[in-house]
Design a protein around this motif. Structure first.
Motif, PDB file in Angstrom:
ATOM      1  N   SER A 951      24.171   0.564  -4.716  1.00 45.38           N
ATOM      2  CA  SER A 951      23.923   0.609  -3.279  1.00 45.38           C
ATOM      3  C   SER A 951      24.308   1.957  -2.686  1.00 45.38           C
ATOM      4  CB  SER A 951      24.705  -0.504  -2.580  1.00 45.38           C
ATOM      5  OG  SER A 951      26.097  -0.405  -2.882  1.00 45.38           O
ATOM      6  N   ASP A 952      25.224   2.684  -3.337  1.00 41.79           N
ATOM      7  CA  ASP A 952      25.624   4.003  -2.857  1.00 41.79           C
ATOM      8  C   ASP A 952      24.479   5.001  -3.032  1.00 41.79           C
ATOM      9  OD1 ASP A 952      27.962   6.018  -2.209  1.00 41.79           O
ATOM     10  OD2 ASP A 952      26.920   6.827  -3.963  1.00 41.79           O
ATOM     11  N   GLY A 953      24.224   5.793  -1.988  1.00 50.31           N
ATOM     12  CA  GLY A 953      23.077   6.699  -2.007  1.00 50.31           C
ATOM     13  C   GLY A 953      23.136   7.731  -3.117  1.00 50.31           C
ATOM     14  N   ARG A 954      24.311   8.338  -3.338  1.00 48.63           N
ATOM     15  CA  ARG A 954      24.422   9.359  -4.389  1.00 48.63           C
ATOM     16  C   ARG A 954      24.250   8.735  -5.767  1.00 48.63           C
ATOM     17  NH1 ARG A 954      26.877  14.970  -4.001  1.00 48.63           N
ATOM     18  NH2 ARG A 954      26.592  15.480  -1.821  1.00 48.63           N
ATOM     19  N   GLU A 955      24.840   7.548  -5.967  1.00 50.50           N
ATOM     20  CA  GLU A 955      24.697   6.887  -7.262  1.00 50.50           C
ATOM     21  C   GLU A 955      23.243   6.505  -7.515  1.00 50.50           C
ATOM     22  OE1 GLU A 955      27.399   3.627  -7.107  1.00 50.50           O
ATOM     23  OE2 GLU A 955      29.164   4.852  -7.569  1.00 50.50           O
ATOM     24  N   LEU A 956      22.577   6.051  -6.466  1.00 47.82           N
ATOM     25  CA  LEU A 956      21.161   5.689  -6.614  1.00 47.82           C
ATOM     26  C   LEU A 956      20.329   6.929  -6.937  1.00 47.82           C
ATOM     27  CD1 LEU A 956      19.478   3.099  -6.386  1.00 47.82           C
ATOM     28  CD2 LEU A 956      19.000   3.699  -4.012  1.00 47.82           C
ATOM     29  N   ALA A 957      20.646   8.054  -6.295  1.00 45.45           N
ATOM     30  CA  ALA A 957      19.923   9.297  -6.576  1.00 45.45           C
ATOM     31  C   ALA A 957      20.185   9.765  -8.004  1.00 45.45           C
ATOM     32  CB  ALA A 957      20.349  10.382  -5.582  1.00 45.45           C
ATOM     33  N   ALA A 958      21.438   9.608  -8.463  1.00 48.05           N
ATOM     34  CA  ALA A 958      21.760  10.011  -9.837  1.00 48.05           C
ATOM     35  C   ALA A 958      21.006   9.146 -10.841  1.00 48.05           C
ATOM     36  CB  ALA A 958      23.266   9.912 -10.068  1.00 48.05           C
ATOM     37  N   LEU A 959      20.912   7.857 -10.566  1.00 48.88           N
ATOM     38  CA  LEU A 959      20.147   6.974 -11.449  1.00 48.88           C
ATOM     39  C   LEU A 959      18.679   7.383 -11.476  1.00 48.88           C
ATOM     40  CD1 LEU A 959      19.858   4.457 -13.210  1.00 48.88           C
ATOM     41  CD2 LEU A 959      19.660   3.089 -11.117  1.00 48.88           C
ATOM     42  N   ALA A 960      18.148   7.722 -10.312  1.00 46.86           N
ATOM     43  CA  ALA A 960      16.745   8.160 -10.255  1.00 46.86           C
ATOM     44  C   ALA A 960      16.535   9.407 -11.095  1.00 46.86           C
ATOM     45  CB  ALA A 960      16.333   8.416  -8.803  1.00 46.86           C
ATOM     46  N   TYR A 962      18.263  10.327 -13.702  1.00 47.67           N
ATOM     47  CA  TYR A 962      18.361   9.909 -15.109  1.00 47.67           C
ATOM     48  C   TYR A 962      17.038   9.319 -15.590  1.00 47.67           C
ATOM     49  CZ  TYR A 962      19.712   6.849 -19.034  1.00 47.67           C
ATOM     50  OH  TYR A 962      19.786   6.204 -20.243  1.00 47.67           O
ATOM     51  N   LEU A 963      16.353   8.603 -14.705  1.00 48.48           N
ATOM     52  CA  LEU A 963      15.082   7.970 -15.079  1.00 48.48           C
ATOM     53  C   LEU A 963      13.894   8.910 -14.939  1.00 48.48           C
ATOM     54  CD1 LEU A 963      15.569   4.441 -13.476  1.00 48.48           C
ATOM     55  CD2 LEU A 963      15.804   5.064 -15.877  1.00 48.48           C
ATOM     56  N   GLY A 964      14.145  10.169 -14.545  1.00 45.51           N
ATOM     57  CA  GLY A 964      13.075  11.148 -14.506  1.00 45.51           C
ATOM     58  C   GLY A 964      12.445  11.353 -13.150  1.00 45.51           C
ATOM     59  N   TYR A 965      13.053  10.828 -12.087  1.00 42.84           N
ATOM     60  CA  TYR A 965      12.515  11.010 -10.740  1.00 42.84           C
ATOM     61  C   TYR A 965      13.230  12.178 -10.074  1.00 42.84           C
ATOM     62  CZ  TYR A 965      10.391   6.415 -11.317  1.00 42.84           C
ATOM     63  OH  TYR A 965       9.636   5.362 -11.768  1.00 42.84           O
ATOM     64  N   GLY A 966      12.464  13.062  -9.474  1.00 41.86           N
ATOM     65  CA  GLY A 966      13.037  14.225  -8.831  1.00 41.86           C
ATOM     66  C   GLY A 966      13.757  13.872  -7.547  1.00 41.86           C
ATOM     67  N   PRO A 967      14.416  14.863  -6.939  1.00 45.96           N
ATOM     68  CA  PRO A 967      15.139  14.633  -5.690  1.00 45.96           C
ATOM     69  C   PRO A 967      14.222  14.052  -4.622  1.00 45.96           C
ATOM     70  CG  PRO A 967      15.605  16.826  -6.560  1.00 45.96           C
ATOM     71  CD  PRO A 967      14.509  16.269  -7.387  1.00 45.96           C
ATOM     72  N   GLY A 968      14.752  13.079  -3.884  1.00 42.37           N
ATOM     73  CA  GLY A 968      13.988  12.490  -2.800  1.00 42.37           C
ATOM     74  C   GLY A 968      13.006  11.423  -3.219  1.00 42.37           C
ATOM     75  N   HIS A 969      13.027  11.018  -4.509  1.00 42.73           N
ATOM     76  CA  HIS A 969      12.044  10.041  -4.987  1.00 42.73           C
ATOM     77  C   HIS A 969      12.681   8.718  -5.393  1.00 42.73           C
ATOM     78  CE1 HIS A 969       8.456  12.592  -4.936  1.00 42.73           C
ATOM     79  NE2 HIS A 969       9.268  13.582  -5.254  1.00 42.73           N
TER      80      HIS A 969
END
Length: 995
Positions: A951-960, A962-969
């Motif tokens: 649920s944390d925004g930074r953790e969610l961005a880090a997971l993204a 890791y899965l190959g999604y760029g910033p903001g995706h």
């Protein structure tokens, strides 16, 4: 005719002057009209001084032949007697085939080069407007434009103006052309002109006074009604005028084209209205605009149309530009912009790209513009739209080191000069460095490289691109180090507030702490501090490229504090190119890998070994752990030693997973997600199996010496048995024993029970390492049954009492530790249960479906989103695994390929046996891989296991990331997960439930 002797002499002279085809040149010089050239050494010398003497001579022949008969001799006589004209005309003919074509079509235009007055040396918009004044339509405007362009090119190739002045003159000519085109459009539609005020705003390189020879001219149109006019009708009239202006410049005629006018930088891009009022523009920018749009507005300049309206537009949008760095999404937008957009460049061309390639022009422009947006809020000297002027202002203000700025200025000028000369040849829009030797020779000679132009131009290009690559990161971060260093008195440096602004804009949430870390790492005069000052500018850039730069920098400080006195540590980061980047990626990607590394900092050496990130096999791990256990004094010390190996190897696996997923500057991320999942599953399974083997040896050795009174085996179940463990998975097991010959059964049972109890105790001792939890709840009778049974007891239970769910659970049973023979006999015992002869009866199938439906309704945590729960949610792990397991139990007796504990192998075997269609198999495989990667990623990011997205925004961005999604995706990641699992659930409904 020439006599043979003179021909030989001329041939030699031509060769010496740089002609590559002297025979063809000699034939041209033998033409009667070329006699003055052949006989005049000055003209031959001038031809030899051009970028391409052969091209210059051919162009001169065409120009002479195009002259009226009575003027040919006059042209050549003028050339012989007027050095400025000679150098200009021949210089252009030797550099530009396209302008040679123009002169052949318009043979009188050479006179545009004859003047040599101060106004001609450095003309402005007014002079160009006079040159275009007689144009009354698109065709005549093109001819006049080329005539003006001819004069700019002549000044350029002769060195009268430098590359920055050339770009500025091209922008001024574009300004004059836009004004002329608008005048033609107004003349064609006086009624429209009377209804509206229209302003043309130049953007991009035209707005920045740094235009190329051939480039789109980016514009924005602003319209207002004249007093008393209806706004809607006025905007329609303005739109017609703007459209006509664009067609006049963009359309191809018998005289070719000028350049495309591109209005796609306007609000809403090509989907938005071509012309808006000023208030409409402002409303959009205040509410909807993205960061890149404000970055584009940095170069906005009013160039044509209503001057008061244009000035009002610039005055209104400028404050918004310099507030962009304060926007909520600025950091994410900057991270997206920092990632070079090269997806659409063919792989074969990327290394030839002057603009978008590594170390290209875009790198310089982006760096300068970003620093302007960050620091221009409080420093108006940085508000220039011209790259080199802004770079000079950044250096003057201490925002960029003067030496770095000077190198970047030199590199940018060289790269722009290359771009100009490449485009000038055929007046085509391109940013690709040519490959052919003749083109490279002409390019090198045009830049003054005459000894070995092909080799020299390639070498200089690579050198300058390398400088840009190196400085692109350095100019962001080197001044931050200077800001915390003790510089000499009077030396310019970033203020503390400017340093915090820059760090915040680059993604650091706690810039004050970041500055303290930098000071602690780099201050002082020690060798350690000097090396850190070399490493940190690059490391800070890698941290900023992650979802949590603060964590990366903090982790680096902790590791450096722990290893600071170790001589090999900083040497490894400095000398082993991959080690520093690998460390930066690992430290800023989440909590698990840094926590593991900080408990064993010496493991950083793994990151510098090219083979160090590959998982080690179970035999190797077991051998190392058993050797460590053998050296320990008691079971607790032995298990602590085994945990040490497990900690290091978990770090190796996690680091390898992260680096493969993120990629590096020199190595792209892996795209085979299935291979990544399998690699982690195998590595963690082998590591846990080896750790259990070590714990078993330690317990037996401490209590019984070399041999236990009973044979003992650990059977892996669930994901453990399936080689599908994630970083935070428990180890599901069964324990089985068999008394040795002559040993009383009760004594054997007591020994086996004691072993299990002691193994669980020592493995559950408090530790900071990720726990290895043993879960034996899948044993017969569950929590009510004994923890360990004999083989005969298992046989009796399964023969008499086994339920269908227990047979299903045994599908993933595999020996993991202990007596290998006993483990194999256990597998022989259970095979008939898990792969029943003739398959499952309908009652058993109904029971499995009932159990699955009950699990779905009862076990999903309250409040969990069923579309995002990786284990029990729609189309998640449970859905796929139960579907595959039902196929195994129904058909495993007849299909040997289904007799595997691994989900993906069983799925592939079911497809090969035509038990499910190709598309359905791929859908289930994709969903299982994605859900598993999400679980792995959650553990890597949070440091603790979880089945739901953070649920944390930074953790969610880090997971993204890791899965190959760029910033903001992040939104794209969640949408893709829901889409993929929704499709999987549809397959499960059909295959598992029979819907």
């Amino acid at each position: 005719m020439t006599v043979p002797g003179r021909r030989s002499s001329t041939f030699t002279r031509l060769l010496r002057h740089g002609f590559t085809d002297p025979s063809a040149a000699e034939r041209l010089l033998d033409l009667p009209d070329l006699a003055p050239v052949r006989d005049d050494s000055v003209l031959l010398d001038a031809l030899g001084a051009t970028a391409d003497p052969d091209l210059a001579l051919r162009g001169l022949v065409r120009l002479v032949e195009a002259q009226p008969d009575d003027q040919r001799h006059g042209l050549l006589s003028t050339l012989i007697g007027a050095k400025p004209l000679r150098d200009r005309l021949l210089g252009v003919l030797g550099a530009s085939e396209a302008l040679g074509d123009h002169l052949a079509r318009h043979p009188g235009d050479w006179r545009a080069l004859a003047a040599y007055e101060s106004a001609d040396l450095h003309p402005g918009v007014a002079e160009f407007e006079r040159g275009l004044a007689d144009a009354t339509d698109a065709v005549s405007l093109r001819v006049a434009y080329r005539r003006c362009l001819l004069a700019i090119a002549a000044r350029d190739v002769c060195g009268t103006i430098d590359v920055a002045e050339t770009a500025a003159e091209l922008a001024d000519l574009a300004t004059a052309t836009l004004r002329a085109a608008l005048a033609i459009a107004r003349t064609a539609a006086p009624a429209d002109a009377a209804q509206c005020r229209l302003a043309v705003i130049a953007m991009g390189k035209c707005g920045g006074h740094e235009l190329n020879y051939v480039s789109d001219v980016d514009v924005i149109f602003v319209g207002e009604p004249v007093d008393g006019a209806d706004e809607g009708k006025a905007l329609q009239a303005a739109t017609r005028l703007a459209s006509h202006l664009m067609r006049i410049c963009s359309e191809t005629t018998v005289e070719g084209t000028i350049w495309p006018v591109d209005a796609n930088l306007r609000p809403e891009g090509r989907n938005g209205p071509l012309v808006r009022t000023l208030s409409s523009h402002l409303a959009y920018y205040q509410r909807w605009a993205k960061t890149w749009e404000f970055q584009a507005l940095l170069k906005a300049r009013a160039v044509a149309g209503d001057p008061e309206l244009g000035a009002a537009y610039i005055d209104a949008v400028s404050p918004l530009v310099w507030q962009a760095a304060e926007r909520e999404n600025f950091v994410a937008d900057v991270q997206k912009m920092r990632r070079r957009v090269v997806d659409n460049i063919p792989a074969a061309q990327i290394e030839r790209e002057l603009k978008l390639g590594p170390g290209g022009l875009r790198d310089v422009e982006f760096a300068v513009q970003l620093l302007q947006l960050v620091h221009g809020r409080s420093d108006a000297t940085l508000h220039s739209g011209t790259t080199l002027d802004a770079l000079g202002a950044l250096a003057g203000g201490g925002y960029v080191g003067r030496a770095d700025a000077a190198q970047l200025d030199e590199a940018y000028r060289f790269l722009r000069a290359m771009e100009h000369r490449i485009q000038l040849y055929r007046l085509r829009r391109t940013h690709l460095v040519p490959e052919g030797e003749p083109d490279l020779r002409r390019l090198g000679r045009s830049l003054g490289l005459r000894t070995d132009p092909v080799t020299e131009v390639t070498r200089e290009w690579r050198r300058h691109a390398g400088v840009v690559r190196r400085l692109h990161e350095k100019i962001f971060y080197r001044p931050l180090l200077d800001a915390v260093a003790q510089l000499a008195p009077g030396e310019r440096r970033l203020s503390a507030s400017a340093a915090r602004e820059r760090l915040e804009a680059l993604g650091y949430a706690d810039p004050a702490s970041a500055l303290r870390h930098l000071e602690a790492l780099s201050s002082g005069v020690t060798r350690k501090a000097a090396i850190q000052r070399t490493l940190l500018p690059v490391l800070l850039g890698w941290f900023a490229d992650s979802a949590d730069p603060d964590a990366g920098l903090l982790g680096f400080r902790k590791v450096s504090d722990a290893l600071g006195k170790t001589p090999w540590y900083l040497r490894l980061l400095r000398d082993e190119g991959a080690a520093a980047e690998n460390l930066a990626r690992v430290l800023s990607a989440g909590r698990l890998a840094p926590d593991l590394l900080l408990r064993a900092p010496e493991a950083v050496a793994i990151l510098g070994d090219p083979e160090g990130l590959g998982a080690r096999g179970r035999d190797h791990l077991e051998q190392e752990i058993l050797a460590a256990v053998g050296r320990a004094d008691d079971a607790e010390q032995a298990v602590a030693a085994a945990r040490g190996v497990r900690r290091r190897e978990l770090f190796r696996t996690a680091a390898g997973d992260l680096i493969a997923s993120y990629g590096t500057e020199d190595r792209p991320a892996e795209v085979d997600a299935g291979a990544l999942v399998d690699r982690v599953g195998d590595a963690v399974t082998d590591l846990n199996a080896a750790t259990l083997a070590g714990a078993l040896r330690a317990v037996v050795r401490a209590g019984w010496g070399d041999e236990l009174p009973t044979r003992f085996a650990v059977i892996g179940m669930g994901r453990f048995g399936g080689h599908e463990l994630s970083y935070g998975s428990d180890a599901d097991v069964l324990f089985v024993h068999e008394p040795r010959e002559g040993v009383d059964e009760q004594e054997a049972a007591r020994a086996a029970g004691a072993v299990v109890a002691e193994m669980r105790r020592v493995l559950q001792l408090p530790t900071t390492d990720p726990p290895l939890l043993i879960d034996a709840d899948l044993r017969p009778e569950g929590k009510s049954g004994p923890l360990v049974r004999t083989l005969k007891s298992y046989e009796a239970y399964y023969r008499r009492w086994s339920l269908v769910w227990e047979s299903q659970a045994l599908l993933r049973a595999a020996p993991m530790a202990g007596d290998a023979g006993l483990g194999a006999r256990f597998i022989d015992l259970i095979d008939p249960l898990r792969y029943p002869a003739e398959g499952l009866g309908e009652d058993a199938v109904r029971e499995i479906r009932r159990l699955k439906a009950r699990m779905e309704s009862e076990r999903l945590p309250r409040g969990a989103d069923p579309t995002l729960h990786t284990k029990l949610g729609r189309g998640g792990l449970s859905d796929v695994e139960w579907t595959v397991q039902l196929l195994q139990m129904r058909h495993g007796w007849a299909e040997p390929g289904l007799r595997t504990t691994r989900t993906r192998e069983a799925l592939a075997a079911a497809h090969a046996a035509r038990l499910l269609p190709t598309e359905d198999a791929q859908i289930l495989d994709d969903a299982w891989i994605l859900a598993t990667r999400v679980r792995n990623g959650v553990m890597l990011v949070r440091g603790r296991p979880g089945d739901t997205f953070p649920s944390d925004g930074r953790e969610l961005a880090a997971l993204a990331r890791y899965l190959g999604y760029g910033p903001g995706h992040v939104g794209d990641m969640l949408d893709d997960y829901r889409r993929i699992t929704r499709r999987a659930r549809a397959v499960v409904e059909e295959l598992f439930y029979g819907a």
